[in-house]
Design a protein around this motif. Structure first.
Motif, PDB file in Angstrom:
ATOM      1  N   ASP A  67      -0.822 -49.739 -43.904  1.00  0.00           N
ATOM      2  CA  ASP A  67      -1.340 -49.440 -42.298  1.00  0.00           C
ATOM      3  C   ASP A  67      -1.494 -50.373 -41.641  1.00  0.00           C
ATOM      4  O   ASP A  67      -1.117 -51.679 -42.105  1.00  0.00           O
ATOM      5  CB  ASP A  67      -2.415 -48.418 -42.480  1.00  0.00           C
ATOM      6  CG  ASP A  67      -3.681 -49.085 -43.134  1.00  0.00           C
ATOM      7  OD1 ASP A  67      -3.383 -50.414 -43.180  1.00  0.00           O
ATOM      8  OD2 ASP A  67      -4.704 -48.401 -43.205  1.00  0.00           O
ATOM      9  N   ARG A  68      -1.938 -50.311 -40.386  1.00  0.00           N
ATOM     10  CA  ARG A  68      -2.154 -51.522 -39.608  1.00  0.00           C
ATOM     11  C   ARG A  68      -3.150 -52.624 -39.959  1.00  0.00           C
ATOM     12  O   ARG A  68      -3.023 -53.798 -39.640  1.00  0.00           O
ATOM     13  CB  ARG A  68      -2.285 -51.118 -38.163  1.00  0.00           C
ATOM     14  CG  ARG A  68      -3.754 -50.465 -37.966  1.00  0.00           C
ATOM     15  CD  ARG A  68      -4.270 -50.148 -36.553  1.00  0.00           C
ATOM     16  NE  ARG A  68      -3.319 -49.320 -35.939  1.00  0.00           N
ATOM     17  CZ  ARG A  68      -3.437 -48.829 -34.735  1.00  0.00           C
ATOM     18  NH1 ARG A  68      -4.475 -49.349 -34.002  1.00  0.00           N
ATOM     19  NH2 ARG A  68      -2.686 -48.046 -34.090  1.00  0.00           N
ATOM     20  N   SER A  71      10.372 -56.681 -45.195  1.00  0.00           N
ATOM     21  CA  SER A  71       9.517 -55.824 -44.578  1.00  0.00           C
ATOM     22  C   SER A  71      10.493 -55.216 -43.143  1.00  0.00           C
ATOM     23  O   SER A  71      11.280 -55.771 -42.758  1.00  0.00           O
ATOM     24  CB  SER A  71       8.048 -56.328 -44.168  1.00  0.00           C
ATOM     25  OG  SER A  71       8.387 -57.139 -43.300  1.00  0.00           O
ATOM     26  N   GLU A  72      10.079 -53.895 -43.023  1.00  0.00           N
ATOM     27  CA  GLU A  72      10.325 -53.190 -41.888  1.00  0.00           C
ATOM     28  C   GLU A  72       9.230 -52.424 -41.060  1.00  0.00           C
ATOM     29  O   GLU A  72       8.594 -51.713 -41.727  1.00  0.00           O
ATOM     30  CB  GLU A  72      11.740 -52.473 -42.087  1.00  0.00           C
ATOM     31  CG  GLU A  72      12.287 -51.858 -40.841  1.00  0.00           C
ATOM     32  CD  GLU A  72      13.456 -51.035 -41.059  1.00  0.00           C
ATOM     33  OE1 GLU A  72      13.837 -50.216 -40.359  1.00  0.00           O
ATOM     34  OE2 GLU A  72      14.196 -51.354 -42.142  1.00  0.00           O
ATOM     35  N   GLU A  73       9.101 -52.405 -39.898  1.00  0.00           N
ATOM     36  CA  GLU A  73       7.981 -51.749 -39.305  1.00  0.00           C
ATOM     37  C   GLU A  73       8.639 -50.288 -39.002  1.00  0.00           C
ATOM     38  O   GLU A  73       9.792 -50.092 -38.640  1.00  0.00           O
ATOM     39  CB  GLU A  73       7.638 -52.371 -37.829  1.00  0.00           C
ATOM     40  CG  GLU A  73       7.219 -53.924 -38.040  1.00  0.00           C
ATOM     41  CD  GLU A  73       6.021 -53.940 -38.530  1.00  0.00           C
ATOM     42  OE1 GLU A  73       5.225 -53.083 -38.593  1.00  0.00           O
ATOM     43  OE2 GLU A  73       5.692 -54.947 -39.197  1.00  0.00           O
ATOM     44  N   MET A  74       7.656 -49.358 -38.873  1.00  0.00           N
ATOM     45  CA  MET A  74       7.862 -48.018 -38.373  1.00  0.00           C
ATOM     46  C   MET A  74       6.943 -47.650 -37.369  1.00  0.00           C
ATOM     47  O   MET A  74       5.871 -47.120 -37.721  1.00  0.00           O
ATOM     48  CB  MET A  74       7.704 -46.872 -39.603  1.00  0.00           C
ATOM     49  CG  MET A  74       8.884 -47.097 -40.858  1.00  0.00           C
ATOM     50  SD  MET A  74       8.748 -45.750 -41.963  1.00  0.00           S
ATOM     51  CE  MET A  74       8.801 -44.240 -41.111  1.00  0.00           C
ATOM     52  N   PRO A  75       7.131 -48.176 -36.079  1.00  0.00           N
ATOM     53  CA  PRO A  75       6.145 -47.899 -35.055  1.00  0.00           C
ATOM     54  C   PRO A  75       6.018 -46.512 -34.796  1.00  0.00           C
ATOM     55  O   PRO A  75       4.720 -46.407 -34.472  1.00  0.00           O
ATOM     56  CB  PRO A  75       6.987 -48.545 -33.873  1.00  0.00           C
ATOM     57  CG  PRO A  75       8.473 -48.450 -34.170  1.00  0.00           C
ATOM     58  CD  PRO A  75       8.502 -48.585 -35.736  1.00  0.00           C
ATOM     59  N   GLU A  76       6.585 -45.468 -34.910  1.00  0.00           N
ATOM     60  CA  GLU A  76       6.360 -44.083 -34.719  1.00  0.00           C
ATOM     61  C   GLU A  76       5.285 -43.738 -35.663  1.00  0.00           C
ATOM     62  O   GLU A  76       4.645 -42.687 -35.353  1.00  0.00           O
ATOM     63  CB  GLU A  76       7.672 -43.216 -34.807  1.00  0.00           C
ATOM     64  CG  GLU A  76       8.025 -42.987 -36.332  1.00  0.00           C
ATOM     65  CD  GLU A  76       9.151 -44.336 -36.674  1.00  0.00           C
ATOM     66  OE1 GLU A  76      10.035 -44.152 -37.811  1.00  0.00           O
ATOM     67  OE2 GLU A  76       9.148 -45.342 -36.178  1.00  0.00           O
ATOM     68  N   ARG A  98      11.571 -41.666 -42.486  1.00  0.00           N
ATOM     69  CA  ARG A  98      11.691 -41.046 -41.289  1.00  0.00           C
ATOM     70  C   ARG A  98      12.175 -39.605 -41.495  1.00  0.00           C
ATOM     71  O   ARG A  98      11.661 -38.888 -40.379  1.00  0.00           O
ATOM     72  CB  ARG A  98      12.573 -41.939 -40.521  1.00  0.00           C
ATOM     73  CG  ARG A  98      11.892 -43.453 -39.948  1.00  0.00           C
ATOM     74  CD  ARG A  98      12.831 -44.378 -39.221  1.00  0.00           C
ATOM     75  NE  ARG A  98      12.068 -45.248 -38.588  1.00  0.00           N
ATOM     76  CZ  ARG A  98      12.370 -46.587 -38.407  1.00  0.00           C
ATOM     77  NH1 ARG A  98      13.853 -46.703 -38.838  1.00  0.00           N
ATOM     78  NH2 ARG A  98      12.019 -47.394 -38.054  1.00  0.00           N
ATOM     79  N   ASP A 132       3.361 -46.151 -37.084  1.00  0.00           N
ATOM     80  CA  ASP A 132       2.360 -47.328 -37.218  1.00  0.00           C
ATOM     81  C   ASP A 132       2.012 -47.780 -38.690  1.00  0.00           C
ATOM     82  O   ASP A 132       0.981 -47.900 -39.192  1.00  0.00           O
ATOM     83  CB  ASP A 132       0.942 -47.058 -36.921  1.00  0.00           C
ATOM     84  CG  ASP A 132       0.053 -48.168 -36.113  1.00  0.00           C
ATOM     85  OD1 ASP A 132       0.787 -49.322 -36.193  1.00  0.00           O
ATOM     86  OD2 ASP A 132      -0.927 -48.057 -36.025  1.00  0.00           O
ATOM     87  N   TRP A 133       3.347 -47.964 -39.408  1.00  0.00           N
ATOM     88  CA  TRP A 133       3.467 -48.374 -40.788  1.00  0.00           C
ATOM     89  C   TRP A 133       4.172 -49.560 -40.794  1.00  0.00           C
ATOM     90  O   TRP A 133       4.874 -49.807 -39.787  1.00  0.00           O
ATOM     91  CB  TRP A 133       4.071 -47.386 -41.701  1.00  0.00           C
ATOM     92  CG  TRP A 133       3.282 -46.054 -41.909  1.00  0.00           C
ATOM     93  CD1 TRP A 133       1.930 -45.803 -41.658  1.00  0.00           C
ATOM     94  CD2 TRP A 133       3.984 -44.771 -42.387  1.00  0.00           C
ATOM     95  NE1 TRP A 133       1.679 -44.671 -41.857  1.00  0.00           N
ATOM     96  CE2 TRP A 133       2.675 -44.062 -42.332  1.00  0.00           C
ATOM     97  CE3 TRP A 133       4.894 -44.382 -42.903  1.00  0.00           C
ATOM     98  CZ2 TRP A 133       2.845 -42.627 -42.724  1.00  0.00           C
ATOM     99  CZ3 TRP A 133       5.149 -43.186 -43.407  1.00  0.00           C
ATOM    100  CH2 TRP A 133       4.031 -42.172 -43.270  1.00  0.00           C
ATOM    101  N   THR A 134       4.234 -50.204 -41.853  1.00  0.00           N
ATOM    102  CA  THR A 134       4.927 -51.316 -42.485  1.00  0.00           C
ATOM    103  C   THR A 134       5.524 -51.388 -43.691  1.00  0.00           C
ATOM    104  O   THR A 134       4.668 -51.019 -44.820  1.00  0.00           O
ATOM    105  CB  THR A 134       4.045 -52.703 -42.297  1.00  0.00           C
ATOM    106  OG1 THR A 134       3.818 -52.895 -40.959  1.00  0.00           O
ATOM    107  CG2 THR A 134       5.342 -53.854 -42.956  1.00  0.00           C
TER     108      THR A 134
END
Length: 615
Positions: free
Chosen positions: A201-202, A273-278, A55, A280-282
């Motif tokens: 990715d998604r 795991s942790e999402e990075m919505p900004e 980030r 669109d990653w995991t």
């Protein structure tokens, strides 16, 4: 009596065996859950650091595309894309900005996706002329005001994260600025650890990993829909996508387990795991559960051994109790056996006394070993101090030795040409340098403890003159222009002559290293009175400056940004402590106009004669 004792031993063995079975069954499950929880706690810390780093890298660049898009020259270019002079001007501007920001690529596209200017205009392949309208970052920026996308470059075949920003003119959106950054530095820091970090990715495709053989593999089934969505954006160009052999499972406590079968065999990982919505990653951290299994087996083995030892101890206690009962019974039955038993007890006491003596001897031996270990630690500390002093002497002698070598070479040439007088002068300078090196050695020795050199008034222009004699070869090697501005009158400061010269040699040497190979190779030394009885000495260069990430560490011993063999990282640390001994301050900062400026502030102290004349 023996039969009764044997029955007790059989019951005790059965109970111990049952306890071992219970430990092996329920203890294994509990220990596994416990150690998996501990591993998960460590993994969450690692996961948080990885997500924070990603980030931070994205946040560093996300506002820059819009700043570039608002540049008037960029807007003029998209308004008149046929202007060759403006294209050349923007190309060089983008290349300069790209180099300054250490990004991967910057380029400008029209509304149809055709690239008309790029930072890599003079490279092969170049983005100029390429159409990137199929990329989401292009149409998202053009239609919605912002674009972000991670992909494998179709032209450069390098992975990167893309930012897009619209170029708005008076007639509306006329184009898009794309900004590509490289995340390889973060990825490389994940290698060689006892865990694996992957980013998907998604569609579940791995595009960042410490394992290069996992790149462009999928941990989710590659269905036709997923393949079609990936192909539509050409996210991975012509890379061959394949599924990573993964088997998923879960523990009763809810921990996710992944079993990966690859060329290294089958390995089970605890997945966090942790999402990075900004973006669109995991982000996932995979911890190898082999260590957990070893810990569980070790714990179970230790518990079983403890039960076995307890059972053996209890059996020994029962045996001793039974024997004691037999002895008492024998005493009651036959009084004549009393003397024999007393003798036996005396023998037992003698054995105990022997054991106590052996224990005392063992403790004394342990005490001697401890004292020897302490002495070894003291000696190791002395050797470490000697090693640091040797490194410091090597650093401080390097520059005078180089100057002495230059004078020696000149003396040989002068003697060969019969110019003995000039050769003698060069040899005298070598002698002066060796005397200076001896003085430096004394000061470096004092640097390890409280210096005992008396401070007094030192004339600054004399110090600078002697310093330039030593640094002349270095400035010439760097092809640097050295400018000195000491004001109208002589300046006197409170310091030690040789140690102040050491400080200036270190700082000027760093400045020469900074400007070497750059376009503007000017080094300026200035000094002036600042009021309140202080004199400020500044040395400024026009080099690349100090990155903000390392600004707080430049005075740490052995910290250096130079290549291997080009520095020990001691110069600024030693200089800082010398100036501190003078009662002054030393600071090194980024100059607002570029480059670095080092500032030494010392007390002003005119000589006694000057003070008497003033009175």
């Amino acid at each position: 009596m023996n039969r009764h004792r044997r029955r007790h031993l059989i019951i005790l063995g059965a109970v111990a065996f049952a306890l071992c079975l219970l430990i092996a069954s329920f203890g294994h499950r509990y220990a596994t859950a416990l150690y998996l929880d501990e591993a998960a706690a460590r993994g969450h810390n690692t996961l948080g650091l990885a997500v924070t780093a990603l980030r931070g890298q994205l946040a560093r660049y996300e506002k820059l595309p819009q700043l570039i898009a608002d540049d008037p020259d960029i807007k003029l270019l998209v308004s008149n894309p046929q202007d060759r002079e403006k294209i050349d001007e923007v190309n060089h501007f983008l290349k300069q900005v790209n180099h300054l920001l250490e990004s991967s690529d910057i380029y400008v596209m029209l509304n149809d996706g055709v690239t008309i200017a790029a930072s890599n205009f003079d490279q092969t392949p170049t983005f100029i002329g390429e159409n990137f309208s199929y990329r989401p970052y292009f149409h998202d920026a053009r239609d919605h005001g912002e674009g972000r996308f991670f992909a494998l470059g179709t032209t450069s075949l390098k992975r990167g994260y893309y930012f897009g920003a619209p170029i708005r003119t008076e007639t509306g959106v006329a184009g898009v600025v794309a900004f590509k950054i490289d995340l390889d530095a973060i990825e490389s820091s994940w290698r060689g650890s006892d865990y694996e970090i992957i980013v998907t990715d998604r569609e579940g495709i791995i595009f960042m990993s410490g394992r290069q053989d996992w790149l462009f593999t999928a941990i989710e089934p590659l269905t036709p829909d997923r393949l079609a969505r990936t192909a539509a954006t050409r996210r991975y160009a012509n890379a061959q996508l394949r599924e990573l052999p993964v088997t998923r499972s879960a523990t009763p406590d809810g921990h996710d387990l992944l079993t990966v079968t690859d060329t290294k065999g089958a390995r089970q990982y605890l997945a966090l795991s942790e999402e990075m919505p900004e973006a669109d990653w995991t982000v996932r951290v995979l911890l190898d559960t082999a260590s957990v299994r070893v810990q569980v087996l070790t714990t179970i083995a230790a518990l079983v051994l403890l039960v076995a030892l307890g059972a053996m101890g209890f059996a020994v206690w029962l045996e001793r109790r039974a024997r004691l009962a037999e002895r008492l019974q024998v005493q009651r039955e036959a009084q004549e056996e009393l003397e024999r038993r007393v003798a036996e007890r005396t023998a037992d006491l003698a054995n105990v006394n022997h054991l106590l003596q052996a224990e005392v001897a063992e403790r004394r031996a342990t005490e001697r070993a401890l004292r020897k270990t302490q002495a070894d630690l003291v000696q190791a500390g002395k050797l470490a101090a000697l090693g640091q002093m040797a490194a410091a002497l090597s650093h401080e002698f390097n520059q005078p030795l180089a100057a002495a070598r230059t004078y020696a070479d000149n003396a040989l040439l002068l003697i060969a040409h019969g110019r003995n007088a000039e050769a003698a002068e060069a040899i005298e300078r070598i002698v002066s340098l060796t005397e200076r090196m001896a003085s430096i050695s004394r000061h470096l020795r004092n640097f390890a403890r409280k210096p005992n050199e008396k401070l007094g008034p030192v004339r600054l222009d004399d110090i600078i003159h002697d310093t330039l004699e030593i640094m002349g070869w270095r400035l010439k090697a760097a092809d640097a222009d050295f400018v000195v501005n000491l004001g109208p009158g002589p300046l006197w400061v409170k310091a030690g002559t040789v140690r102040l010269q050491q400080v200036l040699v270190n700082i000027i040497s760093n400045a020469a290293d900074a400007v070497e190979g750059t376009e503007r190779r000017t080094i300026t030394l200035a000094a002036e009175r600042t009021g309140e009885g202080k004199v400020a000495i500044t040395v400024r260069d026009h080099g690349p400056g100090i990155p903000a990430a390392i600004a707080g560490r430049i005075f740490d011993p052995f910290f250096t940004t130079k290549g291997v063999g080009k520095g020990l990282g001691l110069g600024l640390s030693i200089s800082y402590n010398i100036v501190k001994d003078f009662g002054g301050t030393l600071s090194v900062e980024q100059h607002p106009e570029g480059g670095t400026i080092a500032t030494i502030v010392l007390d002003e102290e005119p000589p006694a004669q000057s003070l008497e004349a003033a009175e």
